[in-house]
Design a protein around this motif. Structure first.
Motif, short mmCIF file in Angstrom:
data_model
loop_
_atom_site.label_atom_id
_atom_site.label_comp_id
_atom_site.label_asym_id
_atom_site.label_seq_id
_atom_site.Cartn_x
_atom_site.Cartn_y
_atom_site.Cartn_z
N PHE A 573 -10.96 -8.67 -6.32
CA PHE A 573 -9.89 -7.72 -6.34
C PHE A 573 -9.85 -6.98 -4.75
O PHE A 573 -8.86 -7.16 -4.13
CB PHE A 573 -9.94 -6.66 -7.48
N ARG A 574 -11.01 -6.53 -4.42
CA ARG A 574 -10.86 -5.81 -3.17
C ARG A 574 -10.91 -6.58 -2.01
O ARG A 574 -10.29 -6.34 -0.90
CB ARG A 574 -12.24 -5.02 -2.84
N ASP A 575 -11.20 -7.87 -1.99
CA ASP A 575 -11.53 -8.71 -1.01
C ASP A 575 -9.98 -9.17 -0.45
O ASP A 575 -9.89 -10.01 0.53
CB ASP A 575 -12.27 -10.06 -1.34
N PHE A 576 -8.82 -9.11 -1.19
CA PHE A 576 -7.63 -9.39 -0.92
C PHE A 576 -7.29 -8.61 0.41
O PHE A 576 -6.59 -9.16 1.17
CB PHE A 576 -6.50 -8.71 -2.00
N SER A 577 -7.80 -7.46 0.84
CA SER A 577 -7.75 -6.83 2.00
C SER A 577 -8.64 -7.05 3.01
O SER A 577 -8.22 -6.67 4.21
CB SER A 577 -7.91 -5.10 1.85
N TYR A 578 -9.55 -8.02 2.76
CA TYR A 578 -10.23 -8.51 4.11
C TYR A 578 -9.53 -9.18 5.03
O TYR A 578 -9.09 -10.22 4.84
CB TYR A 578 -11.55 -9.24 3.51
N LYS A 579 -9.72 -8.66 6.28
CA LYS A 579 -8.77 -9.39 7.35
C LYS A 579 -7.40 -9.58 7.27
O LYS A 579 -6.74 -10.36 7.74
CB LYS A 579 -9.41 -10.61 7.77
N ASN A 580 -6.90 -8.46 6.32
CA ASN A 580 -5.68 -8.56 5.75
C ASN A 580 -5.12 -7.26 5.27
O ASN A 580 -3.97 -7.00 4.68
CB ASN A 580 -5.66 -9.32 4.39
N MET A 581 -5.56 -6.18 6.11
CA MET A 581 -5.32 -4.72 5.63
C MET A 581 -3.89 -4.53 5.78
O MET A 581 -3.18 -3.50 5.46
CB MET A 581 -6.12 -3.71 6.42
N GLY A 582 -3.26 -5.30 6.76
CA GLY A 582 -1.77 -5.05 7.03
C GLY A 582 -0.82 -5.49 5.87
O GLY A 582 0.28 -5.14 6.12
N ASN A 583 -1.49 -6.16 4.87
CA ASN A 583 -0.65 -6.59 3.95
C ASN A 583 -0.84 -5.84 2.50
O ASN A 583 -0.26 -6.16 1.61
CB ASN A 583 -0.82 -7.99 3.41
N ASN A 584 -1.51 -4.92 2.62
CA ASN A 584 -2.03 -4.00 1.45
C ASN A 584 -0.76 -3.51 0.64
O ASN A 584 -0.75 -2.97 -0.27
CB ASN A 584 -2.75 -2.91 1.59
N LEU A 585 0.38 -3.09 1.41
CA LEU A 585 1.63 -2.47 0.97
C LEU A 585 2.46 -3.38 0.06
O LEU A 585 3.43 -2.95 -0.52
CB LEU A 585 2.30 -1.84 1.95
N GLU A 586 2.12 -4.57 0.21
CA GLU A 586 3.14 -5.63 -0.66
C GLU A 586 3.09 -5.52 -2.16
O GLU A 586 4.09 -5.16 -2.70
CB GLU A 586 2.46 -6.99 -0.43
N PRO A 657 -16.68 -10.44 14.95
CA PRO A 657 -16.01 -9.82 15.90
C PRO A 657 -14.60 -9.80 15.82
O PRO A 657 -13.88 -10.44 15.11
CB PRO A 657 -16.42 -10.79 17.13
N VAL A 658 -14.05 -8.81 16.67
CA VAL A 658 -12.47 -8.57 16.75
C VAL A 658 -11.82 -9.73 17.12
O VAL A 658 -12.17 -10.57 18.09
CB VAL A 658 -12.19 -7.33 17.76
N ASP A 659 -10.68 -10.12 16.57
CA ASP A 659 -9.81 -11.24 16.65
C ASP A 659 -8.41 -10.89 16.71
O ASP A 659 -8.06 -9.64 16.73
CB ASP A 659 -10.23 -12.35 15.62
N SER A 660 -7.60 -12.06 16.72
CA SER A 660 -6.17 -11.76 16.99
C SER A 660 -5.55 -10.80 15.70
O SER A 660 -4.49 -10.42 15.87
CB SER A 660 -5.33 -13.12 17.00
N THR A 661 -6.20 -10.89 14.60
CA THR A 661 -5.69 -10.22 13.14
C THR A 661 -5.46 -8.81 13.70
O THR A 661 -4.64 -8.24 13.14
CB THR A 661 -6.29 -10.44 12.18
N TYR A 662 -6.42 -8.16 14.42
CA TYR A 662 -5.93 -6.85 14.71
C TYR A 662 -4.94 -6.55 15.77
O TYR A 662 -4.20 -5.38 15.40
CB TYR A 662 -7.59 -6.30 15.89
N HIS A 663 -4.56 -7.34 16.54
CA HIS A 663 -3.08 -7.19 17.10
C HIS A 663 -2.19 -7.42 16.31
O HIS A 663 -1.18 -6.77 16.51
CB HIS A 663 -3.24 -8.27 18.41
#
Length: 754
Positions: A573-586, A657-663
């Protein structure tokens, strides 16, 4: 012309009357909102939403305060008979105090504290002075405070009191308390490479090259034969900066700096654990790693001489180990190894004795309790899986029984409501709080009793005393009283559920209505957000029943939602946000649409959102990623770009490491998408979430030619306090009243109505 003049006069009177009525209505809503601010209602208008109980040191009973609109009563329960009685005669004690202290006052509604039974009667603290009262005569005497030597936090006495450890010239020294002879244990210390120190998360320095505050840290073994400490290496560490504009006497801002790594940084504060043998005065060489300040190793001495546990976390939070070091044999033994394809968030352990360790792990997909036999290395799961263990409340080492709080274990219960269980070392579990409610637990020091504040968001808090072994209720202490609110038309927040964005998992939320609610009207809806993966938003207990009522009183429906990607459920359930925090509001969008379909009083064309910190990021993200849905937002103290945040939190959830998902998920990178009304605010001295990202977002809006609003509170840190907090609340309210209700806000209000 005459008729026309009369009509104009009548029209003017009607318009004046309408405007006057509207102004009165708005004023009434503001007055209601003020009355529902926490400091105005808690134990002043509504009572006992949560009762804090204090345990007597001799384990003979408890004391607590029972609040009501008539008075507040100090009460007690003795464990001999479990009867709830007055702790003392309030008026008699007040009179006795007044004779000794002419300045007797009630401070914040609580005058007395730290009650303890003594031979002469009852001891307590009033106005930082200790008194003893004879409960038969109410004769009162003030205790003379013994002269206490001020504790020196820059030195540490060994358990056997034979050695004093301290730092000098960036190195660790010890001194014999018998001979006064000094020994230098470390030799390599120098400026910015300090032994016997620790990293202070909020340590600030004046100027760019100011000195770090003195920080001393050592950890003695229980037999005083060894001492552990750490080297803090700041030689190559990067800093964050703040400008302090808040000092009235200064006309130039003061530059402040602090060591804080951002995601992906390599130049961070480095921490190296070191251990010394007191007999030989030499360092014991180990293979413990040098790490950054966000994943520093943690050491714990056992009761066996020369052995200690080392918890080692690798950067990126995908690997964690617990190792046993035997310094006498120069050996190491790996006890626990955790790994994850996403992150490890919920590992922790307790050393029961030198033979057993209890630890939390999500290796099954659910946070569960495991028992490790140190000698054999064998591990067994104690709890039965398929639900979440929230916390260990108490461990009875003699009976080898663990008392723990868990959610989602019982069928047909809300998965966020926690209950208390116990499990023995053979894995035999027992439910101790059978009520289908949320239970907030406080154990006595000896573990024989616990206090239970049980409730739901709709069922009033009932506070009881229970026997730990059976869970039996032996005394009813207090019950919440919300008559004032119900007489105003208040109704408890309404919980709801729906299927989340994965089309199979049930998600939960709750919403608040104003006391002047009318089902025939349309109300804008506001999302009170914080989708940070380490938190919950579902309002599970009655002490949260008024959390958003003030905002609702202004004429809104206010909602809190736990979508996929938050904590308290399974790891998946929590892992839905891993590297995907920009979509938590869906899931928030889906939930609000669901509510609007179910309730005709919700205006789906007027959706607002506000949040603080990570909730502030959500707010910015809402208006940039869902610009057709969210129309108005207030983002306070937000981390608008995780690349500018403190390292540990984004690296845990957005990856390292930081990748393009941060941007891709940065509010700054998406500033061009803004359509609605957005207010961004920040404290100028925020040393938790540096204000730089808020300024950078403002610059991005300007470059994109987007209209927005900006408020900087120059003297405030991450949380706003005092008059600054009041100012922000008024600004928050005004922004939604003006832009979501399309009404003229009222600024000239006082937020205290005591």
């Amino acid at each position: 012309m005459k008729i026309r003049a009369i009509l104009l006069v009548l029209f003017s009177v009607i318009m004046f009357s309408c405007n006057h009525e509207k102004k009165i209505d708005t004023q009434a809503k503001y007055d209601n909102a003020v009355s529902f601010l926490y400091n105005n209602y808690n134990n002043k208008k509504v009572f006992n939403l949560n009762t804090n109980v204090n345990w007597f040191q001799d384990n003979s009973g408890i004391w607590f305060i029972d609040y009501s609109k008539e008075k507040k009563e100090y009460k007690t329960v003795n464990f001999n008979d479990y009867k709830v009685k007055p702790l003392f005669d309030y008026d008699k004690l007040k009179n006795a105090i007044s004779k000794l202290n002419d300045s007797y006052t009630e401070i914040n509604g609580v005058s007395f504290s730290n009650f303890q039974p003594v031979k002469e009667g009852l001891s307590f603290i009033y106005s930082n002075e200790k008194y003893i009262v004879d409960l038969k005569t109410y004769n009162l005497k003030k205790e003379e405070k013994p002269k206490q030597q001020e504790e020196n936090t820059n030195q540490s006495l060994s358990p056997d009191k034979k050695w004093l450890a301290y730092a000098k010239n960036y190195n660790l020294f010890i001194k014999s308390t018998l001979t006064n002879k000094e020994y230098q244990l470390s030799k390599l210390g120098k400026k910015d490479f300090q032994y016997a120190s620790y990293y202070g998360w909020f340590d600030k320095m004046k100027g760019e090259n100011g000195n770090r505050p003195d920080r001393f840290f050592v950890n003695w073994s229980k037999d005083s034969k060894y001492i552990s400490t750490s080297i803090v290496d700041t030689r190559n560490a990067e800093k964050m900066f703040l400008l302090d504009w808040s000092k009235d006497e200064l006309f130039k801002p003061e530059l402040l700096s602090y060591y804080r790594g951002s995601p992906g940084d390599s130049n961070m504060v480095k921490i190296t654990p070191v251990i010394y043998n007191i007999d030989t005065k030499k360092e014991v060489k180990t293979k413990l790693p040098t790490t950054t300040h966000i994943n520093a190793s943690q050491l714990q001495w056992t009761n066996t001489s020369g052995t200690l546990l080392a918890r080692i976390t690798k950067r990126g939070y995908k690997e964690e180990e617990l190792i046993l070091l035997n310094l006498k044999e120069n050996s190491t033994k790996k006890l626990i190894e955790e790994s994850s394809n996403t992150n490890i968030e919920n590992f922790d352990y307790q050393l029961i004795n030198d033979h057993k360790i209890v630890f939390y792990s999500e290796r099954s997909g659910w946070r569960q309790l495991y028992l490790l036999d140190i000698s054999s290395g064998k591990t067994k799961r104690l709890t039965s899986d398929g639900y979440v263990v929230n916390d260990i409340s108490y461990v009875d080492k003699d009976k080898e029984t663990i008392y723990y709080l868990a959610s989602g274990k019982e069928e047909n219960n809300n998965p966020y409501h926690q209950q208390l269980y116990c499990v023995d070392f053979n894995g035999n579990e027992k439910l101790l709080t059978a009520e289908n409610l949320h239970h907030k637990i406080n154990f006595s020091k000896d573990g024989k009793y616990f206090v239970d504040n049980m409730s739901t968001i709709q069922e009033k808090t009932k506070t009881v005393l229970r026997v730990s072994e059976t869970g039996k209720i032996v005394a009813e202490l207090a019950t919440a009283d919300v008559d004032w609110a119900t007489q105003k038309g208040w109704e408890a927040p309404i919980p709801f559920s729906l299927i989340g964005k994965d089309n199979k998992t049930t998600i939960y939320g709750g919403y608040w209505k104003p006391t002047h609610f009318s089902a025939s009207k349309k109300y804008p809806i506001i999302d009170a957000t914080y989708t940070g993966p380490h938190t919950q938003r579902f309002p599970k207990s009655f002490d949260r029943a008024f959390a958003n009522q003030a905002m609702a009183e202004l004429g809104f429906i206010v909602v809190q939602i736990d979508g996929l990607g938050t904590t308290g459920r399974s790891k998946a359930f929590r892992d839905f946000s891993y590297k995907n925090m920009g979509n938590n509001l869906e899931d928030h969008v889906k939930a609000i649409k669901h509510l609007a379909n179910e309730n005709s009083f919700i205006d789906i064309d007027k959706v607002g959102i506000f949040g603080h910190s990570a909730g502030g990021y959500d707010t910015g993200r809402a208006l940039l990623a869902f610009p057709e849905f969210y129309k108005v937002g207030v983002a306070s103290s937000a981390d608008h770009d995780f690349r500018m945040e403190k390292a540990w939190w984004p690296e845990m959830y957005q990856g390292w490491p930081v990748d393009s998902t941060y941007h891709q998920i940065s509010n700054i990178s998406n500033a061009k998408n803004l359509k609605g009304k957005l207010l961004i605010t920040h404290g100028g001295l925020d040393d938790n979430v540096n204000p730089s990202a808020t300024f950078k977002l403002a610059e991005a809006f300007i470059k994109a030619d987007k209209e927005f609003d900006l408020l900087i509170l120059p003297s405030q840190r991450h949380g706003y306090t005092g008059i600054h907090r009041d100012y922000f609340i008024k600004k928050l309210w005004s922004y939604f009243v003006e832009h979501l209700l399309n009404e003229e806000p009222i600024w000239d209000i006082t937020l205290k109505n005591e």
